[in-house]
Design an enzyme around this catalytic site. Structure first.
Site, PDB file in Angstrom:
ATOM      1  N   PRO A 127       0.746  -1.136  -0.066  1.00  0.00           N
ATOM      2  CA  PRO A 127      -0.002  -0.183   0.041  1.00  0.00           C
ATOM      3  C   PRO A 127       0.785   1.248   0.082  1.00  0.00           C
ATOM      4  CG  PRO A 127      -0.580  -1.592   1.888  1.00  0.00           C
ATOM      5  CD  PRO A 127       0.753  -2.024   1.196  1.00  0.00           C
ATOM      6  N   TYR A 156       0.681   5.674  13.289  1.00  0.00           N
ATOM      7  CA  TYR A 156      -0.634   5.975  13.046  1.00  0.00           C
ATOM      8  C   TYR A 156      -1.393   5.695  14.334  1.00  0.00           C
ATOM      9  CZ  TYR A 156       1.038   7.635   8.562  1.00  0.00           C
ATOM     10  OH  TYR A 156       1.821   7.966   7.622  1.00  0.00           O
ATOM     11  N   ARG A 168      -0.508  -4.845   9.301  1.00  0.00           N
ATOM     12  CA  ARG A 168       0.811  -3.943   9.164  1.00  0.00           C
ATOM     13  C   ARG A 168       1.345  -3.677  10.626  1.00  0.00           C
ATOM     14  NH1 ARG A 168       3.538  -0.155   4.617  1.00  0.00           N
ATOM     15  NH2 ARG A 168       4.341  -2.324   3.775  1.00  0.00           N
TER      16      ARG A 168
END
Length: 379
Positions: free
Chosen positions: A21, A184, A232
């Site tokens: 990605p 994140y 991930r």
């Protein structure tokens, strides 16, 4: 092994080559366009087995920039369906990464400096962009301080991941990856530095992984049993998360229905791991190997995997089960064709679409003794 199939639940990948990605910052108010169809379609045509749509946000507050792709409402499903239909028509599998940027949201796009926006209108409705995180701790000095989520808001936010997973299903995706790396939101909850909570979502290892586990459980409520789920992670970071933590997390996630761990690193602080030393080929592969062995789970290796024989060796040596390429595929969208020729495969036997494979097979059968255009002695 690079061109051997891999079965994940009810989904078969024709080879072990994955488009990682990659954010392209090309959406408008969360909605993708024909640009994404052309961008992702060329990798499927070029022979990639699993084509991941970039980090796609489950909540408009979670966008890194005003140009991020989104899946927080039904309006976004149909444009994505065009992409998945095309990828499947080429014999590849479409995947999507679902993400929330947390305290790393609200930035300018990279080519405009990727600077934090101290005040900005929301990507979705024009309102104030609410910067949120597990704690009121900024990403780094000079960054804005996020608002600490309440326990009720955490529950509501977990629900947005399940709703996005259901939209991903309706959009035709066959693989979901949850982004729990690179600083994140999910990674922020995992981190003993970013997460300074004293309730059930902070403190101990079991509490810090609670958000990740509940997101996985919520996604699995909506995501069909026959479809695989990837996560991930930053296998190690620069602020206290270790490879042993990743192995322990992977064991828990596997028990909750995760099939593959995508093994990256770093991102929680303002600097990168070993910033003084340039990375080497496959510098993150040891993480995939360690987690694969320690947690008895399928892993995907990523990070400067460049050459066909390098990728083949990673798989043959049992260091990972899948190899993900990002910028190398930007450099050469037909990397899979190039790799097949270098490893002695006819393109058609490597799963290249007939519109390419027929002509390339014909050249190979002609006895032409030359090498592919990117050939170089010793690689």
């Amino acid at each position: 092994m690079l061109f051997s199939p891999l079965d994940l639940r009810g989904v078969r990948l024709k080879n072990r080559i994955v488009l990682a990605p990659m954010l392209t910052y090309a959406a408008e108010h969360g909605r993708i366009s024909d640009w994404h169809l052309a961008h992702l379609g060329k990798f499927a045509v070029g022979g990639v087995g699993l084509v991941f749509m970039e980090s796609t946000k489950v909540d408009p507050r979670g966008c890194t920039t005003i140009r991020d792709a989104g899946l927080w409402k039904d309006d976004f499903i149909e444009p994505l369906r065009r992409v998945t239909d095309f990828i499947k028509a080429q014999g590849a599998v479409p995947g999507i990464q679902l993400s929330h940027s947390g305290r790393k949201a609200r930035h300018s796009v990279p080519w405009e400096g990727r600077a934090p926006l101290l005040q900005a209108v929301n990507v979705e409705d024009g309102g104030e962009w609410d910067l949120i995180g597990p704690s009121a701790a900024p990403h780094a000095e000079g960054y804005p301080v996020p608002r600490e989520l309440t326990s009720g808001e955490i529950k509501d936010l977990i629900g947005t991941w399940g709703q996005a997973a259901d939209r991903a299903r309706r959009a035709g995706f066959d693989v979901i990856e949850l982004h729990a790396a690179h600083g994140y939101l999910i990674h922020e909850f995992l981190s003993p530095d970013a997460n300074r909570r004293t309730d059930a979502y902070g403190g101990s290892f079991a509490n810090r992984i609670r958000f990740a586990v509940e997101v996985v459980d919520e996604v699995r409520r909506y995501w069909p049993d026959e479809k695989p789920l990837f996560v991930r992670i930053s296998s190690v970071d620069d602020m206290g998360w270790t490879i042993e933590d990743s192995v322990a997390l992977a064991r828990v996630l596997k028990a909750h229905g995760v099939d593959v761990i995508d093994c990256s690193s770093g991102g929680i602080g303002s600097h990168t791991l070993d910033a003084a030393q340039p990375p080497d080929y496959g510098y993150q592969v040891p993480f995939a190997e360690r987690i694969r062995t320690g947690a008895d789970i399928i892993t995907m290796a990523v990070g400067l995997i460049i050459h066909a024989d390098q990728a083949e060796s990673i798989l043959n040596e049992g260091r990972a089960d899948l190899v993900a390429l990002g910028r190398e595929l930007l450099h050469n969208p037909n990397w899979s064709i190039d790799a097949a020729q270098k490893l002695g495969y006819m393109p058609s036997s490597a799963g290249i679409p007939e519109a390419y494979g027929y002509w390339l097979d014909k050249r190979s059968a002609s006895g032409f003794a030359g090498k592919p255009s990117t050939w170089q002695r010793g690689i």
